[in-house]
Write a protein that holds these residues in place. Sequence first.
Motif, short mmCIF file in Angstrom:
data_model
loop_
_atom_site.label_atom_id
_atom_site.label_comp_id
_atom_site.label_asym_id
_atom_site.label_seq_id
_atom_site.Cartn_x
_atom_site.Cartn_y
_atom_site.Cartn_z
N LEU A 184 51.61 -37.61 -23.45
CA LEU A 184 53.11 -37.34 -22.82
C LEU A 184 54.04 -37.96 -23.83
O LEU A 184 55.27 -37.45 -24.42
CB LEU A 184 52.93 -38.53 -21.87
N LEU A 196 54.94 -36.24 -27.51
CA LEU A 196 56.43 -35.59 -27.29
C LEU A 196 57.97 -35.99 -27.45
O LEU A 196 58.07 -37.03 -27.87
CB LEU A 196 56.20 -34.58 -25.82
N GLN A 220 60.02 -30.87 -26.02
CA GLN A 220 59.29 -30.43 -25.04
C GLN A 220 58.61 -31.73 -24.67
O GLN A 220 58.62 -31.29 -23.27
CB GLN A 220 58.11 -30.67 -26.13
N LYS A 221 59.71 -32.79 -25.17
CA LYS A 221 59.43 -33.81 -23.79
C LYS A 221 60.27 -33.83 -22.73
O LYS A 221 59.61 -33.75 -21.46
CB LYS A 221 59.63 -35.13 -24.62
N THR A 243 58.49 -31.35 -20.39
CA THR A 243 57.36 -31.44 -19.54
C THR A 243 58.14 -32.90 -18.79
O THR A 243 57.42 -32.33 -17.82
CB THR A 243 56.44 -32.45 -20.48
N MET A 284 57.14 -32.21 -14.90
CA MET A 284 55.97 -33.38 -13.78
C MET A 284 57.11 -34.01 -12.57
O MET A 284 56.86 -34.25 -12.31
CB MET A 284 56.04 -34.96 -14.60
N THR A 308 51.55 -27.59 -11.85
CA THR A 308 52.47 -28.15 -12.58
C THR A 308 52.14 -29.56 -13.74
O THR A 308 52.48 -29.41 -14.57
CB THR A 308 53.70 -29.22 -11.38
N THR A 315 51.73 -28.67 -17.22
CA THR A 315 52.70 -30.67 -17.77
C THR A 315 51.58 -30.70 -19.51
O THR A 315 51.39 -31.05 -20.26
CB THR A 315 52.27 -31.44 -16.88
N SER A 316 50.22 -30.17 -19.05
CA SER A 316 49.20 -29.97 -20.23
C SER A 316 49.55 -28.65 -21.02
O SER A 316 49.29 -29.61 -22.49
CB SER A 316 47.86 -29.30 -19.91
N LEU A 319 52.65 -28.24 -21.84
CA LEU A 319 53.76 -28.35 -22.66
C LEU A 319 53.10 -29.27 -23.75
O LEU A 319 53.76 -29.19 -24.82
CB LEU A 319 54.36 -28.71 -22.26
N ALA A 320 52.07 -30.38 -23.29
CA ALA A 320 51.86 -32.09 -23.86
C ALA A 320 50.90 -31.46 -24.58
O ALA A 320 50.88 -32.06 -26.17
CB ALA A 320 51.27 -32.62 -23.18
#
Length: 184
Positions: free
Chosen positions: A59, A62, A66-67, A70, A74, A126, A130-131, A133-134
């Motif tokens: 996380l 990022l 992306q940050k 994400t 989240m 989610t 998240t996984s 995107l990260a």
Amino acid sequence: MTTATKPDTLQNVRRLSTVLYWGCALAIIFQFLVVPIIWYVPGWIETSSSQMTVSIADLHALSGWQKYATMLVMMIPSLIMAYGLNHLRKMFRAFSRDIIFQPAPIRHLKVFGVALLVQTLAKPLTGAVTSVLATFHRPAGERMLSIGLGNAEASTLFLGALIIVIAWVLGEAARIDDENRSFV
């Protein structure tokens, strides 16, 4: 114990409901702050990182869109829970004002139960997003899709369902009581 020394149950309900009203306010604030705290307070989540589908290091690595994407994903379960807690807060406010077996507080309890169910179902989804995107920036073969489920989710699903059923029963009891009063 004589009736003069018995505690006033409704007074206790009013007092505790006032405390819980403010407790819900703090919990709502926490729901809005938990994801930014994960990102900007190093070491804060180390003890509960087993609940996350990606590592804290992933996380923090990022940047750019992306940050923020994400972080937004989240936040979804937290926003759902904040919505539910706001309804729980309204229910406690009603209780603190002696509005107990009325449609509004019962509806607030039911909405909280639904929010609890929806939030619990949204968490694995989610987490999976998240996984993705990260790890999106990684080369092919190192990207991942991770879904986390545990006993806590199963327990929370049953708790949400229980709250909904209790709200339905209370609503029906209030309706029957109102109907009985109209006959007298």
